[in-house]
Design an enzyme around this catalytic site. Structure first.
Site, PDB file in Angstrom:
ATOM      1  N   GLN A   1       0.864  -1.184   0.000  1.00  0.00           N
ATOM      2  CA  GLN A   1       0.000   0.000   0.000  1.00  0.00           C
ATOM      3  C   GLN A   1       0.895   1.227   0.000  1.00  0.00           C
ATOM      4  O   GLN A   1       1.673   1.458   0.924  1.00  0.00           O
ATOM      5  CB  GLN A   1      -0.910   0.033   1.226  1.00  0.00           C
ATOM      6  CG  GLN A   1      -1.890   1.200   1.147  1.00  0.00           C
ATOM      7  CD  GLN A   1      -2.806   1.317   2.353  1.00  0.00           C
ATOM      8  OE1 GLN A   1      -2.352   1.301   3.490  1.00  0.00           O
ATOM      9  NE2 GLN A   1      -4.093   1.450   2.091  1.00  0.00           N
TER      10      GLN A   1
ATOM     11  N   TYR B   1      -6.039  10.716   3.949  1.00  0.00           N
ATOM     12  CA  TYR B   1      -4.611  10.834   3.699  1.00  0.00           C
ATOM     13  C   TYR B   1      -4.485  11.872   2.565  1.00  0.00           C
ATOM     14  O   TYR B   1      -5.474  12.412   2.096  1.00  0.00           O
ATOM     15  CB  TYR B   1      -4.036   9.464   3.287  1.00  0.00           C
ATOM     16  CG  TYR B   1      -3.732   8.543   4.462  1.00  0.00           C
ATOM     17  CD1 TYR B   1      -4.589   8.447   5.553  1.00  0.00           C
ATOM     18  CD2 TYR B   1      -2.587   7.758   4.468  1.00  0.00           C
ATOM     19  CE1 TYR B   1      -4.294   7.604   6.620  1.00  0.00           C
ATOM     20  CE2 TYR B   1      -2.296   6.909   5.533  1.00  0.00           C
ATOM     21  CZ  TYR B   1      -3.158   6.839   6.599  1.00  0.00           C
ATOM     22  OH  TYR B   1      -2.874   6.009   7.660  1.00  0.00           O
TER      23      TYR B   1
HETATM   24  C1  FMN Z   1      -5.385  -2.163  13.264  1.00  0.00           C
HETATM   25  C2  FMN Z   1      -5.815  -1.598  11.949  1.00  0.00           C
HETATM   26  C3  FMN Z   1      -4.897  -0.900  11.148  1.00  0.00           C
HETATM   27  C4  FMN Z   1      -5.293  -0.393   9.906  1.00  0.00           C
HETATM   28  N1  FMN Z   1      -4.362   0.230   9.106  1.00  0.00           N
HETATM   29  C5  FMN Z   1      -4.724   0.621   7.853  1.00  0.00           C
HETATM   30  C6  FMN Z   1      -3.761   1.145   6.962  1.00  0.00           C
HETATM   31  O1  FMN Z   1      -2.569   1.240   7.264  1.00  0.00           O
HETATM   32  N2  FMN Z   1      -4.192   1.544   5.737  1.00  0.00           N
HETATM   33  C7  FMN Z   1      -5.498   1.436   5.354  1.00  0.00           C
HETATM   34  O2  FMN Z   1      -5.848   1.816   4.255  1.00  0.00           O
HETATM   35  N3  FMN Z   1      -6.425   0.927   6.179  1.00  0.00           N
HETATM   36  C8  FMN Z   1      -6.074   0.501   7.404  1.00  0.00           C
HETATM   37  N4  FMN Z   1      -6.997  -0.083   8.205  1.00  0.00           N
HETATM   38  C9  FMN Z   1      -8.387  -0.245   7.721  1.00  0.00           C
HETATM   39  C10 FMN Z   1      -8.598  -1.622   7.086  1.00  0.00           C
HETATM   40  O3  FMN Z   1      -7.850  -1.782   5.911  1.00  0.00           O
HETATM   41  C11 FMN Z   1     -10.079  -1.835   6.715  1.00  0.00           C
HETATM   42  O4  FMN Z   1     -10.461  -0.775   5.876  1.00  0.00           O
HETATM   43  C12 FMN Z   1     -11.002  -1.865   7.935  1.00  0.00           C
HETATM   44  O5  FMN Z   1     -10.434  -2.589   9.004  1.00  0.00           O
HETATM   45  C13 FMN Z   1     -12.350  -2.487   7.585  1.00  0.00           C
HETATM   46  O6  FMN Z   1     -12.177  -3.818   7.144  1.00  0.00           O
HETATM   47  P1  FMN Z   1     -12.507  -5.086   8.125  1.00  0.00           P
HETATM   48  O7  FMN Z   1     -13.945  -4.958   8.537  1.00  0.00           O
HETATM   49  O8  FMN Z   1     -12.255  -6.282   7.272  1.00  0.00           O
HETATM   50  O9  FMN Z   1     -11.597  -4.998   9.292  1.00  0.00           O
HETATM   51  C14 FMN Z   1      -6.632  -0.584   9.451  1.00  0.00           C
HETATM   52  C15 FMN Z   1      -7.520  -1.303  10.259  1.00  0.00           C
HETATM   53  C16 FMN Z   1      -7.134  -1.809  11.485  1.00  0.00           C
HETATM   54  C17 FMN Z   1      -8.128  -2.590  12.301  1.00  0.00           C
END
Ligand code: FMN
Length: 390
Positions: A98, A168
């Protein structure tokens, strides 16, 4: 009907299935370089059966990190990145980086570099005002994305995901609230979308057809006066017409203004306050409830909005948000999405996909308590997971 567990093409790649590990910043790079711990994190996810894992997050410049403990893409990082891609390939999965610039989400104080924003604003984490790049500064940001993509290719990555979400930098430019510029990068939607489109095109030009190029786009910021779903549909259409993307991943919310719209579920206010640097912690005590709002969680909580994109676009789409079980994942594919991305469920159980089998009930153990969120400041992990060896 396509099977979520069957191989599928993503640009020049064939993934072994349609499940992608979503970017979740790993907090395993204290010196801004790959560590054994980071390699093991992604090796485990790869061994767990995903088609592709995503390294989060690889900043395109030192000031584009959310803080100084994140990788930024430079020659010095190359040997570690190579080790990382080899480990993932060894488990039969593909690997994506990413790429992005954190813009107003960056901690300027930690980075020892100014945070960039489309217009002047206060950078709460760095406790100072942002720097507003002129046309030359914007050209540098675009070129930095291209350079980072080239480095990713050299390191053996199969794909790059351009970060156009969560306010961002590129996503802050999209926002009519954060972008009050009077030049060709502000005002009309076509102007606000210019940076996002330039970055995506520059990345594609840099890597040609040798890698898959995807982008993660916010469907809406979730704040009054922010980037709306109608605007996002138009930007997605332009991105499709530009022809530089192999797929688009759809997200929602803003790390800067409304993080819980990204996640839904419980707001981990107590532990979030604990990990913030001091002045920001005081601020959080005052406004924390408004900042970390609670949204009801439900499986595939972004699907309703994402279906509008599915109806209007031909570009392959990646559904994200609350996908934790095989039935929901397969439903997304049946609804016309090409891939699903999963974050928290794979933090909880990195081997979940390997255990998925048609007819087998494998409910996720993720409770969307979101206590993984505050751990990004130390070492990202699911707090409910019994063993996470360092
Ligand atoms: C601990 C954590 C760190 C995350 N870091 C990023 C990141 O660095 N970049 C990003 O685009 N999204 C980040 N996200 C968001 C996830 O990519 C995703 O959009 C979000 O968790 C929803 O998906 P899920 O329901 O499958 O968890 C992060 C989510 C979590 C829980």
């Amino acid at each position: 009907m396509s099977d979520v567990l069957a191989p599928a093409r993503l640009g020049p790649l064939t993934l072994r299935n349609r499940v992608i590990k979503a970017a979740t910043f790993e907090g395993r790079t204290p010196d801004a370089l790959v560590t054994d711990d980071l390699v093991e994190f992604h090796r485990e996810v790869a061994a767990g059966g995903v088609g592709m894992t995503t390294v989060a997050y690889c900043a395109v410049a030192p000031g584009g990190r959310t803080d100084r403990h994140q990788i930024w893409m430079r020659e010095e990082a190359l040997p570690g990145l190579r080790r990382l891609t080899e480990a993932v390939h060894g488990e039969g999965a593909a690997i994506s980086a990413q790429l992005g610039h954190a813009g107003p989400v960056a901690n300027a104080k930690s980075n020892q570099a100014p945070a960039l924003a489309p217009s002047r604003m206060f950078n709460p984490l760095g406790m100072r005002f942002t720097k507003v790049p002129d046309a030359l500064g914007i050209a540098e940001v675009v070129a930095a994305h291209a350079g980072a993509a080239r480095l990713a290719r050299t390191a053996g990555f199969d794909a790059v995901e351009v970060h156009l979400g969560h306010n961002y930098l590129a996503s802050a430019f999209l926002s009519p609230m954060l972008n009050r510029r009077k030049d060709e990068y502000g005002g009309s939607l076509v102007n606000r979308a210019r940076l996002a489109r330039e970055v995506v095109k520059a990345v594609r030009d840099a890597v040609g057809d040798s890698m898959a190029v995807t982008a993660k786009l916010t469907m809406e910021d979730g704040v009054r006066g922010g980037f709306s779903i109608e605007e996002s549909l138009q930007v997605a259409q332009w991105l499709q017409d530009d022809g530089a993307l192999d797929a688009l991943e759809l997200t929602a919310g803003s790390s800067l203004l409304n993080p819980m719209a990204i996640f839904r579920g419980d707001a981990p206010r107590k532990n979030f306050a604990k990990v913030l640097p001091l002045p920001a912690r005081w601020g959080f005590r005052l406004v924390g409830k408004g900042f970390l709002r609670e949204y009801p969680y439900r499986p595939a909580y972004l699907a309703d909005k994402a279906r509008r994109f599915r109806q209007e676009l031909t570009l392959p789409l990646i559904l994200l948000g609350g996908i934790t079980d095989l039935t929901t994942a397969q439903q997304a594919i049946d609804d016309g999405f090409d891939f699903v991305a999963m974050g928290r469920a794979l933090l909880r159980e990195p081997d979940l996909i390997r255990r998925w089998a048609p007819g087998a009930a494998t409910p996720s153990l993720c409770t969307h308590c979101n206590e993984c969120m505050p751990t990004i400041y130390t070492r990202t992990e699911c707090v409910l997971r019994p063993t996470t060896p360092v």
